[in-house]
Write an enzyme that holds these catalytic residues in place. Sequence first.
Site, PDB file in Angstrom:
ATOM      1  N   ASP A  37      -6.490 -13.532  43.664  1.00 64.11           N
ATOM      2  CA  ASP A  37      -6.171 -12.202  43.148  1.00 64.11           C
ATOM      3  C   ASP A  37      -4.788 -11.819  43.640  1.00 64.11           C
ATOM      4  O   ASP A  37      -4.379 -12.222  44.739  1.00 64.11           O
ATOM      5  CB  ASP A  37      -7.199 -11.162  43.615  1.00 64.11           C
ATOM      6  CG  ASP A  37      -7.266  -9.964  42.680  1.00 64.11           C
ATOM      7  OD1 ASP A  37      -8.331  -9.742  42.070  1.00 64.11           O
ATOM      8  OD2 ASP A  37      -6.253  -9.261  42.544  1.00 64.11           O
ATOM      9  N   ASP A  62      -0.053 -14.524  42.222  1.00 58.40           N
ATOM     10  CA  ASP A  62       0.415 -13.858  41.009  1.00 58.40           C
ATOM     11  C   ASP A  62       0.364 -14.890  39.895  1.00 58.40           C
ATOM     12  O   ASP A  62       1.158 -15.841  39.877  1.00 58.40           O
ATOM     13  CB  ASP A  62       1.850 -13.350  41.201  1.00 58.40           C
ATOM     14  CG  ASP A  62       2.389 -12.640  39.967  1.00 58.40           C
ATOM     15  OD1 ASP A  62       1.687 -12.594  38.933  1.00 58.40           O
ATOM     16  OD2 ASP A  62       3.526 -12.138  40.038  1.00 58.40           O
ATOM     17  N   ASN A  89     -10.376 -15.156  35.028  1.00 60.35           N
ATOM     18  CA  ASN A  89     -10.801 -13.796  34.719  1.00 60.35           C
ATOM     19  C   ASN A  89      -9.669 -12.770  34.791  1.00 60.35           C
ATOM     20  O   ASN A  89      -9.755 -11.711  34.185  1.00 60.35           O
ATOM     21  CB  ASN A  89     -11.921 -13.416  35.694  1.00 60.35           C
ATOM     22  CG  ASN A  89     -12.197 -11.939  35.743  1.00 60.35           C
ATOM     23  OD1 ASN A  89     -12.783 -11.371  34.820  1.00 60.35           O
ATOM     24  ND2 ASN A  89     -11.771 -11.284  36.819  1.00 60.35           N
ATOM     25  N   TYR A 155      -3.545  -5.771  23.954  1.00 58.63           N
ATOM     26  CA  TYR A 155      -4.729  -6.346  24.576  1.00 58.63           C
ATOM     27  C   TYR A 155      -5.487  -7.199  23.563  1.00 58.63           C
ATOM     28  O   TYR A 155      -5.914  -8.319  23.864  1.00 58.63           O
ATOM     29  CB  TYR A 155      -5.630  -5.239  25.116  1.00 58.63           C
ATOM     30  CG  TYR A 155      -6.858  -5.746  25.837  1.00 58.63           C
ATOM     31  CD1 TYR A 155      -6.758  -6.251  27.130  1.00 58.63           C
ATOM     32  CD2 TYR A 155      -8.116  -5.720  25.234  1.00 58.63           C
ATOM     33  CE1 TYR A 155      -7.889  -6.730  27.794  1.00 58.63           C
ATOM     34  CE2 TYR A 155      -9.241  -6.191  25.889  1.00 58.63           C
ATOM     35  CZ  TYR A 155      -9.124  -6.689  27.169  1.00 58.63           C
ATOM     36  OH  TYR A 155     -10.238  -7.163  27.826  1.00 58.63           O
ATOM     37  N   LYS A 159      -6.119 -11.257  23.877  1.00 56.98           N
ATOM     38  CA  LYS A 159      -7.436 -11.877  23.958  1.00 56.98           C
ATOM     39  C   LYS A 159      -7.702 -12.829  22.787  1.00 56.98           C
ATOM     40  O   LYS A 159      -8.437 -13.810  22.926  1.00 56.98           O
ATOM     41  CB  LYS A 159      -8.514 -10.811  24.069  1.00 56.98           C
ATOM     42  CG  LYS A 159      -8.462 -10.045  25.390  1.00 56.98           C
ATOM     43  CD  LYS A 159      -8.566 -10.971  26.598  1.00 56.98           C
ATOM     44  CE  LYS A 159      -8.622 -10.228  27.913  1.00 56.98           C
ATOM     45  NZ  LYS A 159      -8.779 -11.132  29.074  1.00 56.98           N
ATOM     46  N   THR A 190     -16.820  -1.496  34.723  1.00 57.99           N
ATOM     47  CA  THR A 190     -15.997  -1.982  35.824  1.00 57.99           C
ATOM     48  C   THR A 190     -14.962  -0.925  36.201  1.00 57.99           C
ATOM     49  O   THR A 190     -14.697   0.005  35.428  1.00 57.99           O
ATOM     50  CB  THR A 190     -15.246  -3.263  35.426  1.00 57.99           C
ATOM     51  OG1 THR A 190     -14.342  -2.954  34.352  1.00 57.99           O
ATOM     52  CG2 THR A 190     -16.202  -4.354  34.991  1.00 57.99           C
TER      53      THR A 190
END
Length: 250
Positions: A37, A62, A89, A155, A159, A190
């Site tokens: 992360d 990164d 992810n 976005y 995707k 989330t």
Amino acid sequence: MQQFDNKTALVTGAGSGIGAVVAKALARAGARVVLVDVAASGQATADGINAEGGKALFQQCDIQDSASVAAAVGAAVAHFGGIDIAVNNAAIDPEVAPVAEWDEAVMERILAINVKGMFLCLKHEIAQMLEQGGGAIVNLASAAGVVGVANKPAYTASKHAVVGLTKASALQYAPRGLRINAVCPGAVDTPMLAENLPPGVDKSVIGANHPIGRLATSAEVAEAILWLCSDSASYVVGHALTVDGGLTIQ
């Protein structure tokens, strides 16, 4: 629950949300887990896994930077001997605006993380897995990678690109022992969802847009990811699995 004894898994975006839940689920199923992360919060997740008797390593990374991704893969090899499973992810979802009103700099940032970052993760993970003779990779796409989503053009584009990268990579490397698939969740409860809700919109409204009538939990998405990583999905290659409460069949 699938079992992953003697397997090493690398999970990006593992500091919170779906990534953290996937990392914990893999560890509970016996895997050694490398949590990746950009945020230092991934260390707390790794510490929690280790405190419960699992084996976890945090590597700050990164994913926009090839050397940083290579270092994360290298850390997995150095500490645990290789990578058998990768769950890509990490992503961002900051914008809500129509195309004509949308900031070009935001588009560049989304594509740099969600598409270039995904590509770099695949590049370095695949190279390592080929040396080992195989592995399983799951990329986090979205229902927005299957259908269009108004007011989220970048976005949605990113995707769709993840689904395309998944299929192209799967086709290339299936004959060499790699299984590469994608998961396409609907809206998931989330921190990222909460941070990016349009002004005045409650998350329950988003959930109600799904035929099932609610948001997904991270655990529900994690179950699908673990299945795709497991030997139970040994004949599943290049698939974009929707886990979306019926959103994309409306």
